[in-house]
Scaffold this motif. Structure first.
Motif, PDB file in Angstrom:
ATOM      1  N   UNK A   6       0.847  -1.199   0.000  1.00 59.20           N
ATOM      2  CA  UNK A   6       0.000   0.000   0.000  1.00 59.20           C
ATOM      3  C   UNK A   6       0.881   1.248   0.000  1.00 59.20           C
ATOM      4  N   UNK A   7       1.868   1.273   0.880  1.00 66.06           N
ATOM      5  CA  UNK A   7       2.775   2.418   0.961  1.00 66.06           C
ATOM      6  C   UNK A   7       3.615   2.556  -0.307  1.00 66.06           C
ATOM      7  N   UNK A   8       4.070   1.435  -0.848  1.00 65.47           N
ATOM      8  CA  UNK A   8       4.899   1.438  -2.059  1.00 65.47           C
ATOM      9  C   UNK A   8       4.189   2.108  -3.226  1.00 65.47           C
ATOM     10  N   UNK A   9       2.891   1.902  -3.318  1.00 62.89           N
ATOM     11  CA  UNK A   9       2.116   2.450  -4.435  1.00 62.89           C
ATOM     12  C   UNK A   9       1.434   3.776  -4.091  1.00 62.89           C
ATOM     13  N   UNK A  10       1.714   4.295  -2.906  1.00 62.91           N
ATOM     14  CA  UNK A  10       1.156   5.588  -2.509  1.00 62.91           C
ATOM     15  C   UNK A  10      -0.348   5.562  -2.303  1.00 62.91           C
ATOM     16  N   UNK A  11      -0.860   4.426  -1.910  1.00 65.19           N
ATOM     17  CA  UNK A  11      -2.300   4.291  -1.693  1.00 65.19           C
ATOM     18  C   UNK A  11      -2.652   4.593  -0.245  1.00 65.19           C
ATOM     19  N   UNK A  12      -3.916   4.826  -0.012  1.00 62.41           N
ATOM     20  CA  UNK A  12      -4.406   5.076   1.341  1.00 62.41           C
ATOM     21  C   UNK A  12      -5.346   3.939   1.723  1.00 62.41           C
ATOM     22  N   UNK A  13      -5.072   3.300   2.835  1.00 58.77           N
ATOM     23  CA  UNK A  13      -5.929   2.232   3.330  1.00 58.77           C
ATOM     24  C   UNK A  13      -7.151   2.869   3.979  1.00 58.77           C
ATOM     25  N   UNK A  14      -8.320   2.609   3.417  1.00 61.97           N
ATOM     26  CA  UNK A  14      -9.553   3.210   3.924  1.00 61.97           C
ATOM     27  C   UNK A  14     -10.110   2.457   5.120  1.00 61.97           C
ATOM     28  N   UNK A  15      -9.758   1.200   5.255  1.00 57.57           N
ATOM     29  CA  UNK A  15     -10.246   0.407   6.371  1.00 57.57           C
ATOM     30  C   UNK A  15      -9.970  -1.061   6.126  1.00 57.57           C
ATOM     31  N   UNK A  16     -10.289  -1.852   7.109  1.00 61.82           N
ATOM     32  CA  UNK A  16     -10.061  -3.286   7.038  1.00 61.82           C
ATOM     33  C   UNK A  16     -11.348  -4.003   7.405  1.00 61.82           C
ATOM     34  N   UNK A  17     -11.722  -4.973   6.580  1.00 57.51           N
ATOM     35  CA  UNK A  17     -12.883  -5.804   6.890  1.00 57.51           C
ATOM     36  C   UNK A  17     -12.403  -7.034   7.641  1.00 57.51           C
ATOM     37  N   UNK A  18     -13.023  -7.332   8.776  1.00 59.36           N
ATOM     38  CA  UNK A  18     -12.582  -8.489   9.541  1.00 59.36           C
ATOM     39  C   UNK A  18     -12.939  -9.795   8.830  1.00 59.36           C
ATOM     40  N   UNK A  19     -12.150 -10.815   9.087  1.00 58.03           N
ATOM     41  CA  UNK A  19     -12.477 -12.130   8.556  1.00 58.03           C
ATOM     42  C   UNK A  19     -13.699 -12.639   9.310  1.00 58.03           C
ATOM     43  N   UNK A  20     -14.665 -13.204   8.585  1.00 57.20           N
ATOM     44  CA  UNK A  20     -15.905 -13.629   9.222  1.00 57.20           C
ATOM     45  C   UNK A  20     -16.389 -14.937   8.604  1.00 57.20           C
ATOM     46  N   UNK A  21     -16.648 -15.906   9.431  1.00 60.70           N
ATOM     47  CA  UNK A  21     -17.065 -17.235   8.976  1.00 60.70           C
ATOM     48  C   UNK A  21     -18.385 -17.189   8.205  1.00 60.70           C
ATOM     49  N   UNK A  22     -19.316 -16.340   8.613  1.00 63.34           N
ATOM     50  CA  UNK A  22     -20.614 -16.297   7.933  1.00 63.34           C
ATOM     51  C   UNK A  22     -20.476 -15.757   6.511  1.00 63.34           C
ATOM     52  N   UNK A  23     -19.586 -14.810   6.293  1.00 64.32           N
ATOM     53  CA  UNK A  23     -19.342 -14.302   4.937  1.00 64.32           C
ATOM     54  C   UNK A  23     -18.692 -15.402   4.098  1.00 64.32           C
ATOM     55  N   UNK A  24     -17.773 -16.128   4.692  1.00 61.80           N
ATOM     56  CA  UNK A  24     -17.118 -17.253   4.009  1.00 61.80           C
ATOM     57  C   UNK A  24     -18.159 -18.306   3.610  1.00 61.80           C
ATOM     58  N   UNK A  25     -19.064 -18.629   4.537  1.00 61.16           N
ATOM     59  CA  UNK A  25     -20.112 -19.618   4.227  1.00 61.16           C
ATOM     60  C   UNK A  25     -20.995 -19.147   3.084  1.00 61.16           C
TER      61      UNK A  25
END
Length: 70
Positions: A6-25
């Motif tokens: 992210x830093x290498x490409x000069x991008x901005x991290x807007x947020x992080x989505x947590x890993x979630x079993x229900x989304x995986x299912x």
């Protein structure tokens, strides 16, 4: 790692989505994760990210398009 890229490409991290079993299912079963309850941790995090960039879920139309559904 991801942060370095992210830093290498000069991008901005807007947020992080947590890993979630229900989304995986949902993904494995071919079901839309949009059907998960609003209290789902991924949906909660996504709402925060979207609000942070000014794309909140509103009942009114956004620029003539359909509102974003969480």
């Amino acid at each position: 790692g991801v942060k370095a890229e992210i830093e290498k490409h000069g991008l901005k991290l807007l947020g992080v989505l947590p890993q979630d079993e229900s989304v995986y299912r949902c993904d494995c079963d071919g079901e839309p994760s949009a059907k998960l309850p609003a209290s789902n941790p991924v949906k909660t995090a996504l709402k925060g990210i979207m609000a942070g960039v000014g794309l909140e879920n509103k009942d009114s139309k956004l620029n003539g398009a359909n509102p974003i559904q969480f």
